[in-house]
Design a protein around this motif. Sequence first.
Motif, PDB file in Angstrom:
ATOM      1  N   ASP A   1       0.845  -1.191   0.000  1.00  0.00           N
ATOM      2  CA  ASP A   1       0.000   0.000   0.000  1.00  0.00           C
ATOM      3  C   ASP A   1       0.887   1.250   0.000  1.00  0.00           C
ATOM      4  O   ASP A   1       2.079   1.181   0.310  1.00  0.00           O
ATOM      5  CB  ASP A   1      -0.883  -0.023   1.251  1.00  0.00           C
ATOM      6  CG  ASP A   1      -2.119   0.848   1.128  1.00  0.00           C
ATOM      7  OD1 ASP A   1      -2.283   1.501   0.086  1.00  0.00           O
ATOM      8  OD2 ASP A   1      -2.909   0.860   2.096  1.00  0.00           O
TER       9      ASP A   1
ATOM     10  N   THR B   1       0.845  -2.102   4.945  1.00  0.00           N
ATOM     11  CA  THR B   1      -0.217  -1.110   4.974  1.00  0.00           C
ATOM     12  C   THR B   1      -0.448  -0.638   6.396  1.00  0.00           C
ATOM     13  O   THR B   1      -0.219  -1.386   7.351  1.00  0.00           O
ATOM     14  CB  THR B   1      -1.532  -1.685   4.396  1.00  0.00           C
ATOM     15  OG1 THR B   1      -2.541  -0.671   4.426  1.00  0.00           O
ATOM     16  CG2 THR B   1      -2.009  -2.888   5.196  1.00  0.00           C
TER      17      THR B   1
ATOM     18  N   ASN C   1      -3.519   0.811   6.894  1.00  0.00           N
ATOM     19  CA  ASN C   1      -4.974   0.929   6.811  1.00  0.00           C
ATOM     20  C   ASN C   1      -5.618  -0.261   7.539  1.00  0.00           C
ATOM     21  O   ASN C   1      -5.612  -1.385   7.033  1.00  0.00           O
ATOM     22  CB  ASN C   1      -5.390   0.972   5.338  1.00  0.00           C
ATOM     23  CG  ASN C   1      -6.874   1.216   5.168  1.00  0.00           C
ATOM     24  OD1 ASN C   1      -7.695   0.815   5.985  1.00  0.00           O
ATOM     25  ND2 ASN C   1      -7.223   1.883   4.073  1.00  0.00           N
TER      26      ASN C   1
ATOM     27  N   THR D   1      -8.735  -0.950   8.129  1.00  0.00           N
ATOM     28  CA  THR D   1      -9.881  -1.508   7.407  1.00  0.00           C
ATOM     29  C   THR D   1      -9.415  -2.457   6.313  1.00  0.00           C
ATOM     30  O   THR D   1      -9.986  -3.542   6.109  1.00  0.00           O
ATOM     31  CB  THR D   1     -10.732  -0.380   6.793  1.00  0.00           C
ATOM     32  OG1 THR D   1     -11.203   0.473   7.840  1.00  0.00           O
ATOM     33  CG2 THR D   1     -11.921  -0.943   6.027  1.00  0.00           C
TER      34      THR D   1
END
Length: 492
Positions: free
Chosen positions: A224, A379, A381, A383
């Motif tokens: 990411d 990543t 993130n 979610t």
Amino acid sequence: MNDHMEMMRRSVEELRLTFKSGKTRGVDWRKTQLRGILRLIHENEDTLFNLLQSELGKHPVESYRDEIGVVKKSADHALSCIDKWISPKKGRLPLAFFPASGRVLSEPLGLVLIIGSWNFPISLILDPLIGAISAGNTVVLKPSELSPQCASFLANMLPTYLDPKAVMVIEGGPEVCNQLLQYKWDKIFFTGSTKVGKIVMAAAAKNLTPVTLELGGKSPAIFDSLPYSDLKVAAKRVASGKWGACAGQACIGIDYMLVEHKFASTLIEQLKKTIKRFYGDDVKTLKNHSRIINKAHFDRLRSLLEDPAVAKCIVYGGSFDDTSLIIEPTILLNPPLDAEIMNEEIFGPLLPIITMDNIEESIEFINSKPKPLALYAFTKNETFKKQILAETSSGSVTFNDTMIQFLCDDLPFGGVGQSGIGRYHGKYSFDTFSHEKAVLERSFYFELEPRHPPWNNTKLEFLRSVYDYDYVGVLLILLGFKRPSKSSDKKD
């Protein structure tokens, strides 16, 4: 050849007799063998460094990290836990069985065959051996013929540290392995390719022998977008995990990476800087970088890059040294998805990077291929992390690092689908080589007559109460009262 096969058969039978004698079941015997493994690697550390340097070009630091240290850690862990592992586990029983007791006993399976791999020729033999010994089995070890010096070391030295009537090393190539697979084993543990794993499983099926298959496949890394400070750390972890572990010849190494178009050039530039710092930029003088195991594997990897459609995708590296069997770290950007490099496990220092419009598309890309042994994702993130865990299947998932999951004794290591069957490490190794035997013991006191014929409606109501865990209803029926009706009993 016939004399050799007969000698091998007699040796295997001797180990079976040793198991039948019961000597391997004692905890003192198991601990003695584990201490023997620790002495083996401690007293022969320099020899092992030299062997691994000679056969694979591994630096001593890499050899200790991936081989000697792994074995030491695993043996120490087993020694500290074995008393707990072998203790009977109490099992909860339904109250309706009162008075009764239940427990689970872990017992050894018997005679075990462990087939190792050449890329980590010490740890991938001795690590599963630690589990097999901890569980109380007798063991035949078959090291890879592609690392003959390490195989000979194990064959010559193990009998001086371990019980030679319980642990045996048999050297040889495919013909020896095929012969071993004809025998009846109580467990086969294999580390290697999916192709050979299918052969092992087919042979085991003839005797319904349970198998653990530690295979491989194409393990992806999702990358990411990251801020620069995190990108520098991530690039180190990718470069070290991909090229610093046996030159990419590792089953859990990154096979390819998935990244958004807009972030690809930034990632590649950071990887280039890191590669030059870690390994250098001249194939003739690379440092801290292992060689390819043999000419056949070297030629296979070179052929992947000689595909014209693939060669034009090289954005870094691509040089070979035929004399030293060194291939420099190589990065490719968007090679054709139908090329061999994107459909066969690479098992070498070549890293394809595939770009996409949105990083969430990586999940569909991964799911279009066989389930990998490892999945890596860089990543921040949360979610997206949850989405990866919920929507993909793999042997393991590691966020923001590579390879380190292999070193964790309290996490199971193993594949799923085509990447493997079963798991090991720590207590999971002990369980892999054990059978958990259920033991239930009842008293002759207090017989529940409703469990026996002749049948009637009262006994049916009694059984309903038992299976509903309705012990008030059980008691009422035993006292001669009718069980109160429940809504679940009523028909629609």
